[in-house]
Scaffold this motif. Structure first.
Motif, PDB file in Angstrom:
ATOM      1  N   MET A 538      84.858  41.234  20.776  1.00  0.00           N
ATOM      2  CA  MET A 538      83.481  41.692  20.596  1.00  0.00           C
ATOM      3  C   MET A 538      83.302  42.992  21.371  1.00  0.00           C
ATOM      4  N   PRO A 539      82.340  43.805  21.002  1.00  0.00           N
ATOM      5  CA  PRO A 539      82.110  45.027  21.776  1.00  0.00           C
ATOM      6  C   PRO A 539      81.774  44.697  23.226  1.00  0.00           C
ATOM      7  N   GLY A 540      82.698  45.014  24.114  1.00  0.00           N
ATOM      8  CA  GLY A 540      82.468  44.760  25.534  1.00  0.00           C
ATOM      9  C   GLY A 540      82.749  43.350  25.983  1.00  0.00           C
ATOM     10  N   ALA A 541      83.330  42.518  25.120  1.00  0.00           N
ATOM     11  CA  ALA A 541      83.546  41.118  25.503  1.00  0.00           C
ATOM     12  C   ALA A 541      84.698  40.512  24.716  1.00  0.00           C
ATOM     13  N   LEU A 542      85.211  39.420  25.246  1.00  0.00           N
ATOM     14  CA  LEU A 542      86.182  38.578  24.546  1.00  0.00           C
ATOM     15  C   LEU A 542      85.571  37.193  24.388  1.00  0.00           C
ATOM     16  N   GLY A 543      85.850  36.560  23.257  1.00  0.00           N
ATOM     17  CA  GLY A 543      85.350  35.210  23.062  1.00  0.00           C
ATOM     18  C   GLY A 543      85.876  34.278  24.131  1.00  0.00           C
ATOM     19  N   ARG A 544      85.052  33.372  24.575  1.00  0.00           N
ATOM     20  CA  ARG A 544      85.470  32.459  25.636  1.00  0.00           C
ATOM     21  C   ARG A 544      86.538  31.512  25.102  1.00  0.00           C
ATOM     22  N   SER A 545      87.364  30.992  25.989  1.00  0.00           N
ATOM     23  CA  SER A 545      88.450  30.086  25.584  1.00  0.00           C
ATOM     24  C   SER A 545      88.497  28.877  26.487  1.00  0.00           C
ATOM     25  N   ASP A 546      87.294  28.381  26.841  1.00  0.00           N
ATOM     26  CA  ASP A 546      87.217  27.201  27.698  1.00  0.00           C
ATOM     27  C   ASP A 546      86.649  25.997  26.957  1.00  0.00           C
ATOM     28  N   PHE A 547      86.649  26.054  25.617  1.00  0.00           N
ATOM     29  CA  PHE A 547      86.220  24.912  24.828  1.00  0.00           C
ATOM     30  C   PHE A 547      87.370  23.912  24.686  1.00  0.00           C
ATOM     31  N   ASP A 548      87.023  22.689  24.309  1.00  0.00           N
ATOM     32  CA  ASP A 548      88.060  21.690  24.052  1.00  0.00           C
ATOM     33  C   ASP A 548      88.954  22.121  22.895  1.00  0.00           C
ATOM     34  N   ALA A 612      93.105  34.773  34.240  1.00  0.00           N
ATOM     35  CA  ALA A 612      92.095  35.788  34.563  1.00  0.00           C
ATOM     36  C   ALA A 612      90.853  35.618  33.694  1.00  0.00           C
ATOM     37  N   LYS A 613      91.092  35.269  32.463  1.00  0.00           N
ATOM     38  CA  LYS A 613      89.980  35.071  31.533  1.00  0.00           C
ATOM     39  C   LYS A 613      89.161  33.844  31.920  1.00  0.00           C
ATOM     40  N   ALA A 614      89.856  32.786  32.342  1.00  0.00           N
ATOM     41  CA  ALA A 614      89.157  31.576  32.781  1.00  0.00           C
ATOM     42  C   ALA A 614      88.260  31.872  33.982  1.00  0.00           C
ATOM     43  N   HIS A 615      88.714  32.761  34.867  1.00  0.00           N
ATOM     44  CA  HIS A 615      87.907  33.137  36.029  1.00  0.00           C
ATOM     45  C   HIS A 615      86.614  33.815  35.581  1.00  0.00           C
ATOM     46  N   LEU A 616      86.684  34.663  34.554  1.00  0.00           N
ATOM     47  CA  LEU A 616      85.499  35.355  34.052  1.00  0.00           C
ATOM     48  C   LEU A 616      84.493  34.383  33.430  1.00  0.00           C
ATOM     49  N   ALA A 632      82.332  36.189  27.626  1.00  0.00           N
ATOM     50  CA  ALA A 632      81.942  36.802  28.894  1.00  0.00           C
ATOM     51  C   ALA A 632      81.995  38.312  28.749  1.00  0.00           C
ATOM     52  N   ARG A 633      80.879  38.978  29.002  1.00  0.00           N
ATOM     53  CA  ARG A 633      80.821  40.421  28.854  1.00  0.00           C
ATOM     54  C   ARG A 633      81.493  41.109  30.043  1.00  0.00           C
ATOM     55  N   VAL A 634      82.400  41.982  29.714  1.00  0.00           N
ATOM     56  CA  VAL A 634      83.076  42.777  30.742  1.00  0.00           C
ATOM     57  C   VAL A 634      82.442  44.159  30.799  1.00  0.00           C
ATOM     58  N   ASP A 635      82.330  44.773  29.643  1.00  0.00           N
ATOM     59  CA  ASP A 635      81.607  46.035  29.531  1.00  0.00           C
ATOM     60  C   ASP A 635      80.203  45.687  29.066  1.00  0.00           C
ATOM     61  N   ALA A 636      79.228  45.827  29.966  1.00  0.00           N
ATOM     62  CA  ALA A 636      77.875  45.369  29.670  1.00  0.00           C
ATOM     63  C   ALA A 636      77.182  46.190  28.607  1.00  0.00           C
ATOM     64  N   CYS A 637      77.770  47.291  28.186  1.00  0.00           N
ATOM     65  CA  CYS A 637      77.220  48.094  27.086  1.00  0.00           C
ATOM     66  C   CYS A 637      75.860  48.683  27.424  1.00  0.00           C
ATOM     67  N   ARG A 638      75.642  48.978  28.681  1.00  0.00           N
ATOM     68  CA  ARG A 638      74.382  49.606  29.058  1.00  0.00           C
ATOM     69  C   ARG A 638      74.650  51.067  29.413  1.00  0.00           C
ATOM     70  N   GLU A 639      74.618  51.893  28.395  1.00  0.00           N
ATOM     71  CA  GLU A 639      74.900  53.310  28.595  1.00  0.00           C
ATOM     72  C   GLU A 639      73.714  53.962  29.308  1.00  0.00           C
ATOM     73  N   THR A 640      74.003  54.878  30.205  1.00  0.00           N
ATOM     74  CA  THR A 640      72.940  55.517  30.985  1.00  0.00           C
ATOM     75  C   THR A 640      72.518  56.867  30.409  1.00  0.00           C
ATOM     76  N   ALA A 641      73.407  57.530  29.682  1.00  0.00           N
ATOM     77  CA  ALA A 641      73.069  58.849  29.155  1.00  0.00           C
ATOM     78  C   ALA A 641      71.995  58.731  28.078  1.00  0.00           C
TER      79      ALA A 641
END
Length: 757
Positions: A538-548, A612-616, A632-641
């Motif tokens: 996803m833009p700025g994120a990866l799908g979580r992988s902590d489901f059963d 590392a992903k589980a930690h996020l 879990a969003r890594v790049d929050a996609c909040r541009e300042t410009a």
């Protein structure tokens, strides 16, 4: 010409009121507390307006105080009543335990009750008086609790629905009660006969800007003998009951409106208002045959129409009306920006879809009949535009052309409809239950053949609506009605590809987010067009992988497999888009997400990546929509410009020889109705709706041009978000027209570049 039909929010100031205000500022500018001649003239004017208000309101006795508006009046009334209750407690008198307010009251009332109850430390119980499906108060409920009530707050007429309260019934229910009674009379002024002295109403607030006076002026009626505590202390104005130098321009303007109301020279009669309301109702029925009026079970103000259209959101309707230069609202103006279901309709027990998609149309008692006629014509045009977009349940043979990929978003979840105009076949990817009716209507209206309904994975936050969509499609428009020949994600068994004319879909198994996570790759004669990747990327994120049902150890290898098949520049279309970024590429996510970079560049193995992903993903909070967060969003996609470009800056840059492409990102049902900025022949124009903008992105990325894309919409909000998204994708020369069409200069204000269409 703008047609303003949001009078319950505010009204334009009448010419007579403007003239009176200007006179009070220029000639009669005295301070009414001064004892010299200039001050005495101001005092005389104020006394004259107060006397006129007494006649109009039927209040020969009691206090009639000038205030800043109804909110101040409500605060003063509540403070006065609760202060009197505290004095009773302090003197040892029996103390009522309840504060009651109508469940459909304006939010200013319960908020005032909570505020002063806490501040005065009364700790009384605050209860909402229930209303029935007709929107009127439950008088039996009120009668049972009235003996224990200290203050009861009701309305004369509701601001969202126009429903007229049964004040006589409420009065009877309060017989023998110790409660003080406040009646919010804002919407009644100029529309209902008010006889304040004929009822035991203790407080009645009014607001001038709801009846053609300026904002910042209002009245509070206080029955003779009712307790009153000043909200504002100071110089002792208004008999020391409301200190502060009086707003003389506002008072003069309100006086002019009250004079017109008293003489009947301008305001329509009850019969005339009813006729105007019926004409608008008829036009709405013509435009939207399935329309449901939400306040048709009780007496209503003829000036207020609250309605919902099955299958059409209030946002779509508001954008549609606004494009036609008709100003309406989704409910109370105070809550319009929050985009939540109407609490008023919820209190009436109406269906959730009606509460979430309601629109309010309201006109004033001085609205010209010619404007009502023009509004009716435009409303019918709005209906035709919506039908041509296949967004209503009414069949339309003049459906507008469609794009290859159509995007739908519900609370951050994304659904796609792929259409091939040559074969008239379509495929739906990641169907959402909320969209079933809309998608079925799209197919039926355009007579496309539904070839497949696919899911990219087994969803954790919603159920797939594939079966419901198949059931809603006539047999003649479906490839098959036998669900047994498709796998659990909807893919036809035994098929390597799904063909849509010259386009084809293939699939790629990419386990990780879930065991069955799958990407669908769309190809045409020129190669890969886009990859529908669900929640894997996803833009700025990866799908979580902590489901059963997740396979975290396979996530990293799946990303590598995806990169090997589609490359770093292919457009990836996600199953969730919480930040309105539309699309991404692996190349962009490598630059934005350290985890993606680590696994795809080989510095992290599958096991380390999973850890590392589980930690996020520990303790992921729900989304802003109160749904399960699917990544879990890594790049929050909040541009300042800033991406906004003011019209004046645009004109100046055109004069300097810069090149621009003006892109209308409104939906087709909007831009076919409304005006668009015109910038002369040297500026190219495109219409690229946000629902299908992903079709244009590859072309923009591939174009070798120095032209700047100028996106615009109705208000500038949607286009600004889209401009940020396009910059993230690498289209740095993208801006948003500040204020959109709403703030585009009038022809006489604009430079030689700008004219209205």
């Amino acid at each position: 010409m703008e047609i303003y039909l949001d009078a319950n929010a505010t009204t334009p100031v009448l010419p007579e009121a403007r003239a009176a205000a200007i006179a009070a500022m220029s000639a009669d500018y005295g301070n009414p507390s001064s004892i010299h001649g200039t001050g005495l003239k101001a005092r005389a004017l104020m006394d004259e307006v107060r006397a006129r208000a007494r006649r109009v309101l039927g209040a020969p006795t009691g206090e009639l105080l000038f205030m800043s508006g109804a909110t101040e009046g409500i605060q003063t009334a509540v403070l006065s009543a609760l202060t009197a209750l505290r004095k009773r407690r302090e003197s040892g008198e029996p103390m009522p335990q309840l504060l009651l307010y109508g469940a459909t009251e304006h939010k200013a009332v319960p908020e005032a009750l909570r505020h002063w109850n806490d501040l005065l430390r009364l700790n009384l119980q605050i209860l909402a008086i229930p209303v029935g499906p007709d929107g009127r108060h439950d008088l039996q409920w009120l009668r049972e609790r009235a003996p224990r009530a200290g203050l009861v707050c009701t309305m004369a007429a509701n601001n969202e629905t126009g429903i007229i309260s049964d004040l006589d019934g409420i009065q009877t229910a309060l017989t023998g009660s110790p409660a003080l009674w406040m009646v919010d009379s804002v919407q009644a002024l100029g529309k209902l006969p008010l006889r304040l002295a004929d009822r035991p109403i203790d407080y009645a607030p009014f607001s001038g800007h709801k009846l053609y006076a300026p904002k910042g002026i209002g009245l509070l009626y206080v029955r003779a003998g009712a307790p009153i505590t000043p909200l504002m202390a100071g110089g002792g104005q208004e008999g020391a009951l409301r200190s502060g130098t009086e707003n003389m321009p506002g008072i003069a303007a309100l006086g002019a409106v009250l004079e017109l109301l008293e003489t009947g020279d301008l305001f329509k009669s009850a019969n005339e208002l009813h006729a105007c309301g019926e004409r608008l109702k008829s036009a709405l029925r013509d435009a939207f045959p399935q329309i449901v009026f939400n306040a048709d079970r009780a007496p209503c103000l003829p000036t207020t129409l609250n309605f919902s259209v099955p299958g059409v959101s209030s946002k779509v309707l508001l954008d549609l009306f606004d494009a036609a230069n008709i100003r309406v609202s989704g409910g109370s103006a105070c809550g319009a920006s929050k985009a939540k279901p109407s609490y008023v309709l919820e209190a009436m027990g109406l269906d959730a879809w009606r509460c979430a998609s309601a629109v309010r149309l309201s006109f004033g008692p001085a609205t010209p009949s010619g404007l009502i006629d023009e509004a009716c014509e435009r409303i019918r045009a709005c209906g035709a535009s919506l039908r041509d977009s296949c967004l209503t349940q009414t069949f339309q043979r003049n459906a507008m052309p469609v794009e290859r990929i159509n995007r739908y978003v519900v609370d951050g979840s994304v659904c796609y409809l792929i259409a091939d105009s040559s074969s008239r076949r379509c495929v739906i990817i990641d169907p959402l239950p909320q969209l079933t009716q809309q998608l079925v209507q799209w197919i039926r209206c355009r007579s496309y053949i539904l070839t497949a309904v696919l899911d990219t994975h087994s969803h954790g936050d919603h159920a797939s609506s594939a079966t419901d969509i198949w059931r809603g499609i006539p047999a003649v428009l479906a490839d098959t009605t036998d669900f047994r020949d498709r796998d659990s994600l909807g893919w036809p068994l035994g098929s390597q590809e799904i063909h849509l004319g010259e386009q084809r879909l293939s699939r790629l198994h990419i386990p990780g987010h879930t065991r069955d996570s799958t990407a669908y790759l769309l190809h045409d004669a020129n190669g890969l067009c886009a990859a529908f990747v669900g929640d894997t990327v996803m833009p700025g994120a990866l799908g979580r992988s902590d489901f059963d049902v997740s396979e975290p150890q396979k996530y990293g290898p799946s990303l590598k497999h995806l990169l090997a098949v589609v490359g770093s520049d292919a457009l990836l279309l996600p199953g969730h888009d919480y930040d309105e970024r539309y699309a991404c590429t692996l190349g962009i996510e490598i630059a934005r997400q350290p985890l993606v970079a680590s696994v795809l560049k080989g510095s992290m193995d599958a096991k380390s990546f999973a850890a590392a992903k589980a930690h996020l993903e520990r303790d992921l909070a729900p989304t802003e929509y109160e749904t399960l967060a699917c990544g879990a969003r890594v790049d929050a996609c909040r541009e300042t410009a800033s991406v906004e470009l003011k019209p004046s800056e645009l004109f100046a840059r055109i004069d300097r020889g810069e090149r621009f492409v003006l892109v209308d990102v409104r939906e087709p049902y909007e831009h076919r109705l409304g005006v668009a900025p015109q910038l002369g022949e040297q500026v190219r124009r495109e219409a690229v709706p946000l629902s299908s903008i992903v079709n244009a992105i590859p072309g923009w990325l591939a174009a070798e041009t120095d032209a700047t894309l100028v996106l615009f919409c109705r208000s500038g909000n949607r286009s600004a978000k889209a401009a940020q998204a396009l910059r993230r994708l690498g289209l740095e020369r993208t801006v948003s027209l500040a204020g959109g069409v709403a703030l585009w200069p009038e022809p006489k204000q604009a430079s030689r570049h700008a004219v209205s269409a």
